[in-house]
Write a protein that holds these residues in place. Structure first.
Motif, PDB file in Angstrom:
ATOM      1  N   VAL A 227       0.981  -1.148  -0.036  1.00 41.27           N
ATOM      2  CA  VAL A 227       0.037  -0.142  -0.109  1.00 41.27           C
ATOM      3  C   VAL A 227       0.964   1.321  -0.099  1.00 41.27           C
ATOM      4  O   VAL A 227       1.557   1.488   0.899  1.00 41.27           O
ATOM      5  N   GLY A 228       0.638   2.199  -1.062  1.00 44.00           N
ATOM      6  CA  GLY A 228       1.469   3.157  -1.040  1.00 44.00           C
ATOM      7  C   GLY A 228       0.896   4.564  -1.343  1.00 44.00           C
ATOM      8  O   GLY A 228       0.474   5.008  -2.422  1.00 44.00           O
ATOM      9  N   ASN A 229       0.811   5.165  -0.021  1.00 43.88           N
ATOM     10  CA  ASN A 229       0.129   6.496  -0.133  1.00 43.88           C
ATOM     11  C   ASN A 229       1.460   7.579  -0.293  1.00 43.88           C
ATOM     12  O   ASN A 229       1.799   8.013   0.828  1.00 43.88           O
ATOM     13  N   CYS A 230       2.029   7.634  -1.418  1.00 38.44           N
ATOM     14  CA  CYS A 230       3.253   8.182  -1.120  1.00 38.44           C
ATOM     15  C   CYS A 230       3.151   9.766  -1.383  1.00 38.44           C
ATOM     16  O   CYS A 230       2.456  10.245  -2.351  1.00 38.44           O
ATOM     17  N   GLN A 253       4.221   8.774 -14.679  1.00 38.02           N
ATOM     18  CA  GLN A 253       4.807   7.889 -15.373  1.00 38.02           C
ATOM     19  C   GLN A 253       4.317   6.612 -15.403  1.00 38.02           C
ATOM     20  O   GLN A 253       4.065   5.717 -16.424  1.00 38.02           O
ATOM     21  N   ARG A 254       3.832   6.136 -14.106  1.00 37.07           N
ATOM     22  CA  ARG A 254       3.035   4.835 -14.131  1.00 37.07           C
ATOM     23  C   ARG A 254       2.186   4.935 -12.842  1.00 37.07           C
ATOM     24  O   ARG A 254       2.521   4.493 -11.809  1.00 37.07           O
ATOM     25  N   PRO A 255       0.901   5.536 -12.897  1.00 36.35           N
ATOM     26  CA  PRO A 255       0.084   5.926 -11.646  1.00 36.35           C
ATOM     27  C   PRO A 255      -0.458   4.687 -11.124  1.00 36.35           C
ATOM     28  O   PRO A 255      -0.889   4.807 -10.020  1.00 36.35           O
ATOM     29  N   SER A 256      -0.430   3.338 -11.668  1.00 40.07           N
ATOM     30  CA  SER A 256      -1.266   2.394 -11.141  1.00 40.07           C
ATOM     31  C   SER A 256      -0.288   1.394 -10.231  1.00 40.07           C
ATOM     32  O   SER A 256      -0.658   0.465  -9.921  1.00 40.07           O
ATOM     33  N   VAL A 257       0.646   1.929  -9.850  1.00 44.64           N
ATOM     34  CA  VAL A 257       1.728   1.291  -9.038  1.00 44.64           C
ATOM     35  C   VAL A 257       1.883   1.817  -7.569  1.00 44.64           C
ATOM     36  O   VAL A 257       1.588   3.147  -7.543  1.00 44.64           O
ATOM     37  N   GLU A 313      -5.157   5.526  -1.525  1.00 49.48           N
ATOM     38  CA  GLU A 313      -3.931   5.221  -2.656  1.00 49.48           C
ATOM     39  C   GLU A 313      -4.462   5.230  -4.013  1.00 49.48           C
ATOM     40  O   GLU A 313      -5.399   4.111  -4.360  1.00 49.48           O
ATOM     41  N   TYR A 314      -4.602   6.182  -4.568  1.00 47.15           N
ATOM     42  CA  TYR A 314      -5.645   6.260  -5.977  1.00 47.15           C
ATOM     43  C   TYR A 314      -5.163   5.137  -7.049  1.00 47.15           C
ATOM     44  O   TYR A 314      -6.116   4.711  -7.561  1.00 47.15           O
ATOM     45  N   LEU A 315      -3.803   5.084  -7.106  1.00 43.93           N
ATOM     46  CA  LEU A 315      -3.598   4.153  -8.460  1.00 43.93           C
ATOM     47  C   LEU A 315      -4.127   4.748  -9.794  1.00 43.93           C
ATOM     48  O   LEU A 315      -4.419   3.723 -10.380  1.00 43.93           O
ATOM     49  N   SER A 316      -4.351   5.798  -9.637  1.00 45.69           N
ATOM     50  CA  SER A 316      -4.922   6.636 -10.939  1.00 45.69           C
ATOM     51  C   SER A 316      -4.321   7.815 -11.414  1.00 45.69           C
ATOM     52  O   SER A 316      -3.651   8.288 -10.618  1.00 45.69           O
TER      53      SER A 316
END
Length: 427
Positions: A227-230, A253-257, A313-316
Motif C-alpha cells: 500500500v503506497g500513499n506516497c 509515469q505509471r500511476p497504477s503502481v 492510494e488512488y492508483l490512477s
C-alpha cells in the motif's frame, strides 16, 4: 475430498519439499530456474490459451480494461516472464551468507548465517506474472511456496504452476516446492491464513483491503507489502523547475503502481509560484487534483478534498494536494495520512533534507528524486517479492535476502559450560 483436505495435502507437500530444498546448492537451484524459463517459452501456446479463458470471463463480468490488461498474457509477455526467471537465476544466492561472526573470548567461533524461511504463502491479485515471479524468488532463496492468486486468473495460474512443476521434475529441486492453493472460494484463502505450523510466513500483494484482511485474520505471521500513499513535499528552498519534473514523473509515469505519488504538499512560501503552475501541468497530463482550501483557491477545477482523499492510494490519474506552513507540518501530514511507503522532499537546503529524512518514518525517503525509484530492480536487488511497509523482519523492497531468516552456528573444541566458566573437554 473437501477443499480443506485438498489444501492440507498441498500444504504438507510444500512443507516436505521445503526441507528437501533448504540444503540444495546454488548451481542446482539456478539450473532448475532456467529449466522453468525454458518450459514457459516452450509451452507458451498452452499458457496463452488458458489465459484467454480468464480474460474472456473478466470481460464478461464487466472488468475494467486497465485490470484486464494486467491480467492478459501473450507470447511477448510470457517471454518477458521467462526472462525475469533467468535474471533471478543470475542473482547471488543469499543462503549460507555469513551476516556476522566472531571468535568469543572463550574460543568459540560464532557465525550468524542466512537460511530459508521455509514455506512462504503468497496471496495476490490480478497479475498472473506474479505466480512465476514469486515462485522464482522463493525457489532461489531456498523456500517452498504456496500461491493463492485471484480467482480471475485461476486458469492462467493453474497452467503456470503445472508448467513449473513439470519443469522441476527433471531437476534436483523438488517439484512440490511450488504449489497452487486449490479452490477459488474465500474459504481457500482462510485455509492458507490459518495454516500456522505448515506455513512460516504470508506475504499479501494487492490493495489495502486485501492486505488489511490478511493482517487481521491470519494466524500465520504476515509481512505487509504494497500500500503506497506516497508524498512529494516541495520545500521553501526547492528548485521549482526540478520540483515540477519530479512531481509529474512521480504521478504520471505509471500511476497504477504503489510507488507513484498520491499526495502533493507545498510550503506556503513557494505556493504562489508553484501551485498554479503545478495545477496547470497536472491538468495537461490528465490528472484530477483533490485539494485543500488553500490549493483550491488557485483553481476552480480543483476537487475539494476530505480526509479520506488524503488517505487514498488512488492508483490512477488523481492526486491529493495541500499547502503547508512548514516542513514540520508536512511531516505531521505524512504521519497522519501516509502508509509509510515512500516520501520525497524537493529542496536545495541540506539542513531541510536532513531534517525531513530524520523525521519521516517511512520505508524509503527520496531527496530530490521521484518516488518511482522505490523498487527492488531500481535499487539493484534484481527483483523483489514486494515492498514491505512494516518494521519487523524486512522493510522496503524485499529482495532475496529478505526471503531468508538466520541461524546461529557456534563451533568449539569440546567446549563445556560450567559454573566457574568454560572448560575444554580432554584438556
Amino acid at each position: 475430498m473437501s477443499e480443506a483436505e485438498d489444501f492440507l495435502k498441498v500444504a504438507q507437500a510444500a512443507r516436505e519439499a521445503a526441507a528437501e530444498l533448504a540444503p540444495v546448492p546454488r548451481a542446482a537451484k539456478d539450473a532448475a530456474l532456467r529449466a522453468i524459463a525454458d518450459a514457459l517459452v516452450a509451452r507458451t501456446a498452452e499458457i496463452v490459451e488458458a489465459n484467454a479463458l480468464d480474460v474472456a470471463a473478466a470481460r464478461e463480468n464487466g472488468t475494467a480494461e486497465t485490470m484486464i490488461d494486467r491480467l492478459r498474457l501473450d507470447a511477448a509477455r510470457v517471454a518477458s516472464v521467462a526472462g525475469a526467471v533467468r535474471e533471478v537465476a543470475d542473482l547471488p544466492d543469499p543462503v549460507g551468507e555469513v551476516v556476522r561472526g566472531s571468535t568469543l573470548p572463550n574460543g568459540l567461533e560464532l557465525r550468524q548465517i542466512r537460511v530459508p524461511l521455509g514455506v512462504v504463502g503468497i496471496i495476490y491479485e490480478g497479475r498472473p506474472n506474479v505466480t512465476v515471479d514469486a515462485a522464482a524468488l522463493c525457489l532461489k532463496s531456498g523456500n517452498a511456496v504456496l500461491l493463492r492468486g485471484s480467482s480471475s486468473a485461476y486458469h492462467s495460474n493453474t497452467v503456470l504452476v503445472r508448467v513449473m512443476q513439470d519443469a522441476l521434475a527433471g531437476t534436483d529441486v523438488p517439484a512440490g516446492a511450488v504449489q497452487l492453493v486449490p479452490g477459488t472460494s474465500r474459504e481457500s484463502v482462510k485455509h492458507l491464513m490459518r495454516a500456522r505450523g505448515l506455513v512460516d510466513v504470508l506475504i499479501p500483494r494487492g490493495g489495502a483491503s486485501l492486505i488489511n484482511s490478511v493482517v487481521e485474520e491470519s494466524t500465520v505471521p504476515v509481512i505487509e507489502t504494497g500500500v503506497g500513499n506516497c508524498h512529494v513535499y516541495v520545500d521553501a528552498d526547492a528548485d521549482l523547475d526540478l520540483a515540477m519534473e519530479i512531481l509529474v514523473n512521480a504521478k504520471v509515469q505509471r500511476p497504477s503502481v504503489c510507488n507513484s505519488a498520491e499526495t502533493l504538499l507545498v510550503h506556503k512560501e513557494v505556493a504562489d509560484a508553484f501551485v498554479p503552475a503545478a495545477l496547470a501541468r497536472l491538468a495537461a497530463e490528465g490528472v484530477t487534483v483533490h485539494g485543500d482550501e488553500r490549493t483550491a483557491a488557485y483553481d476552480g477545477a480543483v476537487v475539494p478534498a476530505t480526509g479520506e482523499d488524503f488517505r487514498k492510494e488512488y492508483l490512477s490519474l488523481d492526486i491529493a494536494a495541500a499547502v503547508v506552513d512548514s516542513l514540520e507540518d508536512a511531516v505531521a501530514h505524512i504521519r497522519r495520512y501516509g502508509s509509510a511507503h515512500t516520501e520525497a522532499i524537493v529542496t536545495r537546503s541540506q539542513k531541510a533534507a536532513r531534517r525531513f529524512v530524520a523525521l519521516v518514518d517511512s520505508a524509503a525517503v527520496a531527496v530530490n528524486a521521484s518516488t518511482r525509484f522505490t523498487d527492488g530492480g531500481e535499487f539493484g536487488f534484481g527483483a523483489e517479492i514486494g515492498i514491505s511497509t512494516q518494521k519487523l523482519h524486512a522493510r522496503g523492497p524485499m529482495g532475496l535476502p529478505e526471503l531468508t531468516s538466520t541461524k546461529w552456528v557456534y563451533t568449539g573444541e569440546g567446549h563445556l559450560r560450567t559454573s566457574s566458566g568454560t572448560v575444554i573437554a580432554g584438556s
